[in-house]
Design a protein around this motif. Sequence first.
Motif, short mmCIF file in Angstrom:
data_model
loop_
_atom_site.label_atom_id
_atom_site.label_comp_id
_atom_site.label_asym_id
_atom_site.label_seq_id
_atom_site.Cartn_x
_atom_site.Cartn_y
_atom_site.Cartn_z
N UNK A 12 59.54 18.77 -68.86
CA UNK A 12 60.38 19.14 -67.95
C UNK A 12 59.70 20.25 -67.59
N UNK A 13 59.78 20.65 -66.19
CA UNK A 13 59.05 22.10 -65.63
C UNK A 13 60.23 22.81 -65.28
N UNK A 14 60.41 24.19 -65.56
CA UNK A 14 61.47 25.01 -65.13
C UNK A 14 60.73 26.10 -64.19
N UNK A 15 60.73 26.04 -62.89
CA UNK A 15 60.13 27.06 -62.06
C UNK A 15 59.06 26.22 -61.22
N UNK A 16 59.41 25.64 -60.00
CA UNK A 16 58.42 25.11 -59.30
C UNK A 16 57.66 25.85 -58.13
N UNK A 17 57.19 27.11 -58.53
CA UNK A 17 56.28 27.85 -57.79
C UNK A 17 55.11 27.44 -57.83
N UNK A 18 54.00 28.31 -57.68
CA UNK A 18 52.54 28.15 -57.75
C UNK A 18 52.33 27.24 -58.75
N UNK A 19 52.15 27.93 -60.10
CA UNK A 19 51.49 27.30 -61.14
C UNK A 19 52.57 26.18 -61.75
N UNK A 42 48.78 12.69 -67.11
CA UNK A 42 48.68 12.52 -68.43
C UNK A 42 49.14 10.88 -68.86
N UNK A 43 48.37 10.35 -69.51
CA UNK A 43 49.03 8.92 -69.87
C UNK A 43 49.98 8.65 -71.04
N UNK A 44 50.26 9.93 -71.77
CA UNK A 44 51.06 9.95 -72.78
C UNK A 44 52.48 10.70 -72.38
N UNK A 45 52.59 11.27 -71.23
CA UNK A 45 53.55 12.21 -70.84
C UNK A 45 54.42 11.53 -69.56
N UNK A 46 55.60 11.63 -69.69
CA UNK A 46 56.41 11.43 -68.48
C UNK A 46 57.14 12.46 -68.08
N UNK A 47 57.05 12.89 -66.80
CA UNK A 47 57.71 14.17 -66.17
C UNK A 47 58.97 13.54 -65.69
N UNK A 48 59.83 14.04 -66.50
CA UNK A 48 61.47 13.38 -66.01
C UNK A 48 62.10 14.29 -65.03
N UNK A 66 57.06 11.56 -57.28
CA UNK A 66 58.14 10.78 -57.03
C UNK A 66 59.21 10.46 -57.89
N UNK A 67 58.84 10.06 -59.27
CA UNK A 67 59.95 9.56 -59.87
C UNK A 67 60.79 10.89 -60.74
N UNK A 68 60.12 11.86 -60.48
CA UNK A 68 60.89 13.09 -61.27
C UNK A 68 62.23 13.52 -60.54
N UNK A 83 63.92 16.74 -73.40
CA UNK A 83 62.54 16.80 -73.41
C UNK A 83 61.77 17.24 -74.52
N UNK A 84 60.67 16.74 -74.93
CA UNK A 84 59.96 17.02 -75.94
C UNK A 84 59.24 18.35 -75.55
N UNK A 85 58.80 18.70 -74.24
CA UNK A 85 57.78 19.80 -73.88
C UNK A 85 58.61 20.18 -72.52
N UNK A 86 58.77 21.81 -72.85
CA UNK A 86 59.47 22.30 -71.62
C UNK A 86 58.50 23.38 -71.14
N UNK A 87 58.02 23.26 -69.84
CA UNK A 87 57.40 24.25 -69.20
C UNK A 87 58.09 25.49 -68.67
#
Length: 344
Positions: A12-19, A42-48, A66-68, A83-87
């Motif tokens: 998951x990504x928190x903050x959808x600004x520039x980076x 990345x073929x081993x990650x699903x951005x939910x 589109x799927x997020x 999520x396993x990974x949080x940005x």
Amino acid sequence: MERMLMKMYKACVIGLGQIGLMYDFDKNRPGPNSHSLAYKLHHEIHLTAGQDVRMEQESYLKTLVPGALFYSDLSEMIRHERCDIISICTPADQHLFTIKQVLAAWTPKIIFCEKPVVCNLQEAQELTQLFKHNSCLFIPNMSRRWNMGTQLMASVSQSKKYGCLQKIHIRYTRGIYNTGSHVFDLLSYLGHRICEVRSLYSVATSSDRENDPSFTFTFKTDQGAYGFAEAFNDEQFYMFEIDLFFESGKIEFRLSGDHLQILEKRGHPLFSAFSSLHPIYEEKNLLAKSNLAAAVDHIVQVLDGSEQPKCSLEDGIYPLYVADALMRSFRNLGSIEQVGDDMQ
């Protein structure tokens, strides 16, 4: 068969600004340049999911991934996503609060956080305590560590092929907390932590609007090398360049790491009693492989257990101590200040 058994990690990504997202709408940048696209590719990650308080970011996220799912409310995302990974890609003054919210709800395997990781040393100490007994790994995005040119610089420097590093010349723009964090971390990655600084004068840059000053300053490292860092106004031109002078050679780091050149000491072509530097190796287009793509691939390797993290919480906090010493020096009219070492 191997593909079928491949583990997929949720991000998951928190903050959808520039980076977090928007850099990948810049056609001049070879991507991925955002966390969102780096995860998608990345073929081993699903951005939910992605979260941002600005509703207009939903359409950008849906265009790129589109799927997020899109969330405008962080609490709602935390309730529904595991999520396993949080940005963490929010402004720095929101990092600590956001991380606390996430860890209060559940424990992701990795928090991948943009720099500066927090705003000040008080927050840095609180962040350190937060992760002291937490199983979640904190990996700051000190992005030059993922750059092939930086890794080559570190290899040459640590090999002592050209003797000891003696002098460091830096030209940079955009603040001691923004670009400065990369400068300070890059030198630390080379094995040279800045231990003493002296601010000479301030230079106006666009980061002044973010309360991030830029100073021209001198410094000394814990290995005895001396340095000079010159700030430039990015509204004239953007700059991130480093020259490393060894006893019998030099490394030139240009275009933020896209271009690297190694020179070695040989006879001077004009004055027989002296030596000069001659180019012997050059590498261009080093950024053709995205730093973020390399970082995300590294994160997957860490999760798989095949690599140890290349960047730690302490690495993310250390640049704040250098910036703090520079601020003290500037306020004290150019005093020589020691960089704090209380990072335990």
